[in-house]
Design a protein around this motif. Structure first.
Motif, PDB file in Angstrom:
ATOM      1  N   ASP A 129       1.108  -1.335  -0.039  1.00  0.00           N
ATOM      2  CA  ASP A 129      -0.043  -0.011   0.005  1.00  0.00           C
ATOM      3  C   ASP A 129       1.034   1.277  -0.023  1.00  0.00           C
ATOM      4  O   ASP A 129       2.185   1.157  -0.005  1.00  0.00           O
ATOM      5  CB  ASP A 129      -0.836   0.076   1.279  1.00  0.00           C
ATOM      6  CG  ASP A 129      -0.100  -0.066   2.509  1.00  0.00           C
ATOM      7  OD1 ASP A 129       0.904   0.199   2.614  1.00  0.00           O
ATOM      8  OD2 ASP A 129      -0.882  -0.597   3.489  1.00  0.00           O
ATOM      9  N   PHE A 130       0.351   2.599   0.007  1.00  0.00           N
ATOM     10  CA  PHE A 130       1.361   3.453   0.099  1.00  0.00           C
ATOM     11  C   PHE A 130       2.342   3.644   1.150  1.00  0.00           C
ATOM     12  O   PHE A 130       3.291   4.048   0.935  1.00  0.00           O
ATOM     13  CB  PHE A 130       0.404   5.065  -0.064  1.00  0.00           C
ATOM     14  CG  PHE A 130      -0.029   5.377  -1.486  1.00  0.00           C
ATOM     15  CD1 PHE A 130       0.172   6.581  -2.087  1.00  0.00           C
ATOM     16  CD2 PHE A 130      -0.712   4.392  -1.980  1.00  0.00           C
ATOM     17  CE1 PHE A 130      -0.155   6.920  -3.232  1.00  0.00           C
ATOM     18  CE2 PHE A 130      -1.175   4.900  -3.511  1.00  0.00           C
ATOM     19  CZ  PHE A 130      -0.776   5.958  -4.005  1.00  0.00           C
ATOM     20  N   GLU A 131       1.758   3.219   2.357  1.00  0.00           N
ATOM     21  CA  GLU A 131       2.763   3.180   3.449  1.00  0.00           C
ATOM     22  C   GLU A 131       4.041   2.232   3.313  1.00  0.00           C
ATOM     23  O   GLU A 131       5.055   2.740   3.463  1.00  0.00           O
ATOM     24  CB  GLU A 131       2.054   2.726   4.720  1.00  0.00           C
ATOM     25  CG  GLU A 131       2.680   3.035   6.219  1.00  0.00           C
ATOM     26  CD  GLU A 131       2.625   4.610   6.510  1.00  0.00           C
ATOM     27  OE1 GLU A 131       3.707   4.944   6.953  1.00  0.00           O
ATOM     28  OE2 GLU A 131       1.726   4.986   6.305  1.00  0.00           O
ATOM     29  N   LYS A 132       3.873   1.401   2.599  1.00  0.00           N
ATOM     30  CA  LYS A 132       4.874   0.174   2.399  1.00  0.00           C
ATOM     31  C   LYS A 132       5.772   0.882   1.067  1.00  0.00           C
ATOM     32  O   LYS A 132       6.924   0.405   1.333  1.00  0.00           O
ATOM     33  CB  LYS A 132       4.416  -1.249   2.237  1.00  0.00           C
ATOM     34  CG  LYS A 132       3.824  -1.827   3.404  1.00  0.00           C
ATOM     35  CD  LYS A 132       3.245  -3.290   2.991  1.00  0.00           C
ATOM     36  CE  LYS A 132       2.850  -3.877   4.797  1.00  0.00           C
ATOM     37  NZ  LYS A 132       2.379  -5.286   4.394  1.00  0.00           N
ATOM     38  N   ASN A 162       1.198  10.191   0.342  1.00  0.00           N
ATOM     39  CA  ASN A 162       0.891   9.411   1.567  1.00  0.00           C
ATOM     40  C   ASN A 162       0.783  10.253   2.923  1.00  0.00           C
ATOM     41  O   ASN A 162       0.767   9.711   4.052  1.00  0.00           O
ATOM     42  CB  ASN A 162       2.148   8.367   1.819  1.00  0.00           C
ATOM     43  CG  ASN A 162       1.843   7.408   2.785  1.00  0.00           C
ATOM     44  OD1 ASN A 162       0.627   6.804   2.908  1.00  0.00           O
ATOM     45  ND2 ASN A 162       2.773   7.093   3.771  1.00  0.00           N
ATOM     46  N   LYS A 163       1.051  11.616   2.929  1.00  0.00           N
ATOM     47  CA  LYS A 163       0.937  12.277   3.898  1.00  0.00           C
ATOM     48  C   LYS A 163      -0.555  12.315   4.738  1.00  0.00           C
ATOM     49  O   LYS A 163      -1.465  12.144   3.707  1.00  0.00           O
ATOM     50  CB  LYS A 163       1.170  13.828   3.637  1.00  0.00           C
ATOM     51  CG  LYS A 163       2.779  13.910   3.454  1.00  0.00           C
ATOM     52  CD  LYS A 163       3.194  15.308   3.159  1.00  0.00           C
ATOM     53  CE  LYS A 163       4.712  15.402   2.849  1.00  0.00           C
ATOM     54  NZ  LYS A 163       5.287  16.778   2.501  1.00  0.00           N
ATOM     55  N   PRO A 164      -0.544  12.552   6.012  1.00  0.00           N
ATOM     56  CA  PRO A 164      -1.768  12.460   6.453  1.00  0.00           C
ATOM     57  C   PRO A 164      -2.850  13.387   6.043  1.00  0.00           C
ATOM     58  O   PRO A 164      -4.091  12.967   6.044  1.00  0.00           O
ATOM     59  CB  PRO A 164      -1.741  12.744   7.982  1.00  0.00           C
ATOM     60  CG  PRO A 164      -0.057  12.354   8.249  1.00  0.00           C
ATOM     61  CD  PRO A 164       0.355  12.503   6.856  1.00  0.00           C
ATOM     62  N   ASN A 165      -2.589  14.561   5.514  1.00  0.00           N
ATOM     63  CA  ASN A 165      -3.394  15.480   5.035  1.00  0.00           C
ATOM     64  C   ASN A 165      -3.980  14.954   3.665  1.00  0.00           C
ATOM     65  O   ASN A 165      -4.860  15.801   3.154  1.00  0.00           O
ATOM     66  CB  ASN A 165      -2.980  16.935   5.267  1.00  0.00           C
ATOM     67  CG  ASN A 165      -1.768  17.107   4.448  1.00  0.00           C
ATOM     68  OD1 ASN A 165      -1.278  16.318   3.965  1.00  0.00           O
ATOM     69  ND2 ASN A 165      -1.494  18.529   4.443  1.00  0.00           N
TER      70      ASN A 165
END
Length: 591
Positions: free
Chosen positions: A91-94, A147-150
């Motif tokens: 996913d974007f995090e990985k 992938n940033k929280p915002n």
């Protein structure tokens, strides 16, 4: 479904500005009008990623259990909670955690999507951009920024309506960068909600009482915002509504956005189809309860010419047998397509510019299309919108409402509504869009439509809406040919055999209203001034036009000359005083 339809309180502009700002990473490698090649597909992919995140592990677990089976889609769709899924471990995090292999891993991630998402990515033609981004070192930076929280875009936080606004704003920005017609992709919500509310106005009570089970079709759907607004309105009438949406779109990128949106809304994405509506009808033999569209106007249909003309030759078996408009403007072809797609009790809202009201002489394709609609009693109402309501044009536009089964009081009649003054000026223009149709203005226009009266309504002195009712025949006329005898050198009438020869240079034409007897008109209007004239009855043609502006024209007396003179003198004095203050000059004007 209600949760997915209603708008949340997120700042749409802020979210789209954040996404737009990511384009800064690629400015050295892409021109501004090319940003959309990267940002639009990445936005769709991130929307999918975040929406699937809560059930990601469940999908992976189920995949391990069923991957040996021949058919596994149903298991994985149930696990994801949507009609799409992703079986990749990434996913974007990985992806962000392994910058060294970002291209390889990103491709593996995209290949893990279900086939319906693969189809969307193919329409974006995104594969070549991945290679370009990777070679320039930009791919990782863009994935990291998304992938940033915002930049979170999951369906649990951002509804379909929110996402529609975000895509709308992004498409507008990209279109303006390219000086492209933004209006070719979408119509602003204030106009769409007026169209939906008028469409549902006569059905509202029945739908509330009996429940909603309706089909809606947009023949030029863009990013599908008209369809989603219709669904939203129908769900408000019945939270358990069974609404099926269908749409066709020519532009592959906007089609991809529409299909992605439909997947996340939980609708049938197979009902979103890509292709040219005029030359490649994807819904042949379908009929729908509602049709809602904003087709292109003032656009040539040369590309579709052969297919359309071939279908025209089929007569009643095709869509275009009634007549063909001039090659320079194909908007009325969409009237014929839409009417063919309406059920026997269906309703349609379609946007046109002014030319559809009057372009084309009697017997022309445009006139024959108007005749077809009016003589079948399908034209219900025509509403003039305020100028400057669209992103890409400031010209006068109209909503045409068609109804194949009018309620009794509206049968045989057409309601014209002048809503050109029903607007508020925007604080900030968006392209050519300088005004909005506010909720208050929209509600009054819908009331004017529902009242069905010859009446003027006011919100205030500036916001005036006027309704006028006409019989269908009011718009029809007989185009008669007036012949005058040819005279010889001695002034005698020339004959060819037993017939009087006409002087073709003196041939004239008159439009006689259908409600008036041709012979009586001739005796009153022609004979007294041309005693030897006659009507060539073989050349008489029936025509239809709707002179909308003429019906609502209000005479304003010109300003009195003495008032103008006083104003000129006052201006001269003011200029003289200003020059004196600036330069110490005395200026004398001739009187």
């Amino acid at each position: 479904m209600n949760t997915k339809a209603n708008q949340t309180t997120i700042n749409i502009q802020e979210k789209s500005s954040l996404i737009w700002s990511i384009a800064d990473f690629i400015r050295e490698y892409y021109k501004p009008h090319e940003y959309g090649k990267v940002i639009l597909p990445m936005t769709v992919i991130k929307r999918f990623n975040d929406t699937l995140q809560p059930t990601k592990q469940k999908v992976l677990d189920i995949y391990e259990q069923v991957k040996h089976l021949e058919v596994i889609d149903g298991f994985l769709q149930r696990a994801s909670g949507y009609q799409f899924y992703n079986i990749s471990e990434y996913d974007f995090e990985k992806l962000v955690d392994d910058s060294e292999h970002v291209e390889e891993n990103f491709r593996a991630y995209l290949n893990g999507f279900s086939e319906n998402v693969q189809d969307i990515l193919e329409n974006f033609d995104f594969d070549r951009e991945i290679t370009k981004l990777s070679n320039s070192g930009m791919l990782f930076l863009i994935i990291e920024a998304f992938n940033k929280p915002n930049a979170y875009m999951g369906a649990d936080k951002i509804t379909s309506v929110d996402m529609g606004y975000i895509f709308e704003d992004l498409v507008r920005r990209f279109s303006e960068s390219y000086n492209e017609q933004a209006g070719a992709h979408f119509t602003s919500r204030d106009i769409i909600y007026l169209m939906t509310d008028i469409l549902l106005a006569t059905d509202k009570d029945i739908l509330i009482e009996e429940g909603v089970a309706k089909t809606v079709y947009d023949q030029t759907m863009g990013t599908s915002q008209m369809l989603s607004c219709m669904e939203e309105r129908l769900l408000q009438l019945d939270s358990e509504a069974d609404v099926k949406l269908f749409g066709q779109e020519l532009n592959p990128e906007t089609f991809a956005i529409a299909k992605a949106d439909m997947l996340i809304r939980g609708g049938n994405s197979d009902n979103m189809r890509q292709g040219n509506t005029l030359s490649d009808d994807k819904f042949k033999d379908y009929t729908f309860d509602y049709v809602i569209s904003n087709p292109p106007f003032g656009i040539e249909w040369k590309v579709e010419k052969k297919s359309v003309e071939d279908e025209h030759k089929l007569g009643d078996k095709g869509r275009f047998g009634i007549g063909l408009p001039k090659i320079s403007d194909g908007q009325m072809l969409f009237d014929l397509n839409g009417l063919k797609k309406l059920k026997d009790d269906g309703r349609m809202a379609i946007i046109h510019n002014g030319s559809s009201l009057f372009t084309g002489a009697a017997g022309s394709g445009e006139s024959e299309i108007r005749r077809y609609m009016l003589e079948n009693d399908w034209v219900d109402a025509i509403i003039q919108l305020p100028n400057d309501t669209f992103y890409n044009t400031g010209i006068t536009t109209y909503i045409w409402i068609m109804d194949k089964d009018k309620e009794e009081k509206r049968q045989g009649k057409v309601q014209l509504i002048n809503a050109s003054k029903m607007y508020e000026n925007r604080r900030k223009n968006i392209g050519n869009k300088r005004v909005d149709i506010t909720n208050e203005c929209r509600e009054l226009i819908v009331k004017v439509y529902g009242d069905f009266k010859n009446k003027e309504y006011k919100l205030d002195d500036d916001k005036v809406c006027e309704s006028k009712i006409f019989n269908n025949e009011e718009f029809g006329f007989n185009r008669i040919t007036i012949e005058t005898p040819l005279l010889d050198e001695d002034g005698e009438i020339v004959k060819k055999g037993k017939k009087i020869a006409p002087d073709t240079k003196k041939r004239d034409y008159e439009n006689v209203p259908l409600v008036e007897d041709i012979n009586e008109y001739f005796e009153r209007e022609i004979k007294p001034y041309n005693p030897n004239a006659w009507i060539d009855n073989k050349k008489t043609k029936v025509g239809y036009e709707i002179p909308f502006t003429r019906y609502f024209y209000k005479y304003e007396a010109p300003e009195k000359s003495e008032d103008i003179a006083e104003r000129i003198v006052a201006l001269e004095d003011e200029i003289s005083e200003s020059l004196h203050k600036l330069f110490g000059m005395e200026v004398a004007y001739n009187e």
